[in-house]
Design an enzyme around this catalytic site. Structure first.
Site, mmCIF file in Angstrom:
data_model
loop_
_atom_site.group_PDB
_atom_site.id
_atom_site.type_symbol
_atom_site.label_atom_id
_atom_site.label_comp_id
_atom_site.label_asym_id
_atom_site.label_seq_id
_atom_site.Cartn_x
_atom_site.Cartn_y
_atom_site.Cartn_z
ATOM 1 N N GLU A 51 1.925 2.486 -1.157
ATOM 2 C CA GLU A 51 1.804 1.045 -1.375
ATOM 3 C C GLU A 51 2.645 0.253 -0.369
ATOM 4 O O GLU A 51 3.809 0.577 -0.126
ATOM 5 C CB GLU A 51 2.254 0.708 -2.806
ATOM 6 C CG GLU A 51 2.115 -0.754 -3.172
ATOM 7 C CD GLU A 51 2.566 -1.036 -4.596
ATOM 8 O OE1 GLU A 51 2.287 -2.144 -5.077
ATOM 9 O OE2 GLU A 51 3.191 -0.159 -5.230
ATOM 10 N N LYS A 133 -3.728 -6.941 -4.189
ATOM 11 C CA LYS A 133 -3.300 -6.671 -5.556
ATOM 12 C C LYS A 133 -3.463 -7.938 -6.388
ATOM 13 O O LYS A 133 -2.968 -9.010 -6.010
ATOM 14 C CB LYS A 133 -1.845 -6.209 -5.547
ATOM 15 C CG LYS A 133 -1.326 -5.666 -6.865
ATOM 16 C CD LYS A 133 0.071 -5.092 -6.674
ATOM 17 C CE LYS A 133 0.604 -4.432 -7.930
ATOM 18 N NZ LYS A 133 1.942 -3.826 -7.707
ATOM 19 N N CYS A 167 -0.626 0.638 -7.657
ATOM 20 C CA CYS A 167 0.453 0.723 -8.637
ATOM 21 C C CYS A 167 -0.020 0.358 -10.041
ATOM 22 O O CYS A 167 -0.952 0.943 -10.574
ATOM 23 C CB CYS A 167 1.621 -0.130 -8.159
ATOM 24 S SG CYS A 167 3.217 0.306 -8.859
#
Length: 344
Positions: A51, A133, A167
């Site tokens: 990430e 995200k 995540c």
């Protein structure tokens, strides 16, 4: 891919667990390009990095209060990736040179904001997907802006249909379902690693194995690694070293929710495994979450996959009616995807 059958290819995949370069701009990109070349020498066709690995995950935001983050945050702005730009050109060239599909996490700078972005490069170097995200987690909200629904999709690549989440997006079942319904065969998951301690490893384990089994796809997960020297640089007082360690679980999981090879939980390296895509259909025959095991007349996902720009020029298109029957000046409502329709 057979013309009249399902996908039986065997794809060699790799999850990368290496340390970023924190003290030299451009250093992490060099490590990425070197890892790609190393993987290519071992026959890797699909590679996932951690990430926001470029230039580095903002570990400082986990231990510093907001009033102390200013200088470090601006430094991250200075090194962040612009899409398109020199970094994406280098990644595209590496993908094309080695005929490899890449999933790379970056801190993307767009105007005056940073975003946690995932870039998927096809084996010919094409940027097949850029997604952000949708909701940064906890401390991350002081660093990144929010993404929109336009990236919640799978894309066709040289190794199959690829989807990606970052995540704790794996704790959002509707985000995961959007990718399931879009037919992902290989799922790229990315976590920062070297964070929170053993409990983070356990959470990653539960999340990626469940997604693999529920979506009937392969999951290739990558977590980052921090050296002792890097922990000392991030936290010179040593107060938070315990929470800047552990939490590594680079893994490759089959559609049945099993590790294809033992995961990498410590140190640096490439985790490599051959993924037999015929296992996708083997699992779906038993349980297809978006097909014969679904009940769309009872439960279905509505996804607004339109980009959400800050500036919208209403004069550029006619007023339409939205899906509630109200006047709406937004762009073509056909872009709203109802992924599963009621039977009949």
């Amino acid at each position: 891919m057979e013309h009249d059958g399902f996908d039986r290819r065997i794809i060699r995949a790799a999850g990368v667990q290496i340390a970023p370069v924190l003290d030299r701009p451009g250093g992490t990109l060099e490590r990425v390009v070197n890892a790609i070349a190393e993987g290519a020498g071992k026959g890797v066709q699909f590679m996932v990095f951690p990430e926001t690995f470029l230039p580095y995950y903002p570990y400082f935001s986990f231990i510093d209060p907001p009033y102390r983050m200013g200088a470090k945050h601006l430094e991250l702005y200075d090194q962040a990736v612009v899409v398109p730009g020199p970094v994406t050109q280098a990644l595209s060239a590496a993908a094309r040179r080695h005929a490899m599909v890449l999933v790379v996490g970056v801190n993307e700078r767009d105007g005056g904001s940073l975003y946690n972005s995932q870039l998927v490069f096809d084996a010919d170097g094409t940027l097949a997907l850029k997604r952000r995200k949708i909701t940064p987690t906890y401390h991350e909200r002081m660093v990144w802006g929010q993404g929109d629904g336009s990236g919640l999709r799978a894309v066709d690549t040289a190794v199959g249909r690829v989807g990606a989440l970052a995540c704790w997006e794996h704790y959002n079942p509707l985000a995961r379902y959007a990718l399931m319904a879009d037919g992902e065969q290989i799922h790229a998951s990315q976590f920062p690693g070297s964070l929170v301690g053993p409990i983070f490893h356990d959470q990653i384990e539960a999340a990626i194995r469940h997604h693999a089994a529920e979506s009937a796809c392969f999951v290739v997960n990558a977590t980052g690694w921090l050296t002792d020297e890097q922990r000392a640089a991030i936290d010179p007082t040593g107060t938070h070293h315990k929470v800047l360690a552990g939490g590594c679980n680079t893994a490759i999981v089959s559609p049945e929710g099993q590790h294809v090879v033992p995961p990498m939980t410590d140190g640096e390296g490439l985790l490599i495994a051959d993924c037999d895509l015929s296992l996708v259909m083997k699992r779906k025959r038993m349980m297809d979450s978006v097909g014969h095991y679904a009940r769309p007349e009872l439960l279905r996902l509505h996804l607004d996959n339109r980009p959400a720009p800050a500036l919208h020029r209403a004069s550029s298109h006619p007023i339409t009616e939205n899906y509630d029957g109200q006047a709406d000046d937004r762009r073509d409502d056909c872009a709203v995807a109802v992924l599963r329709h009621p039977a009949g």
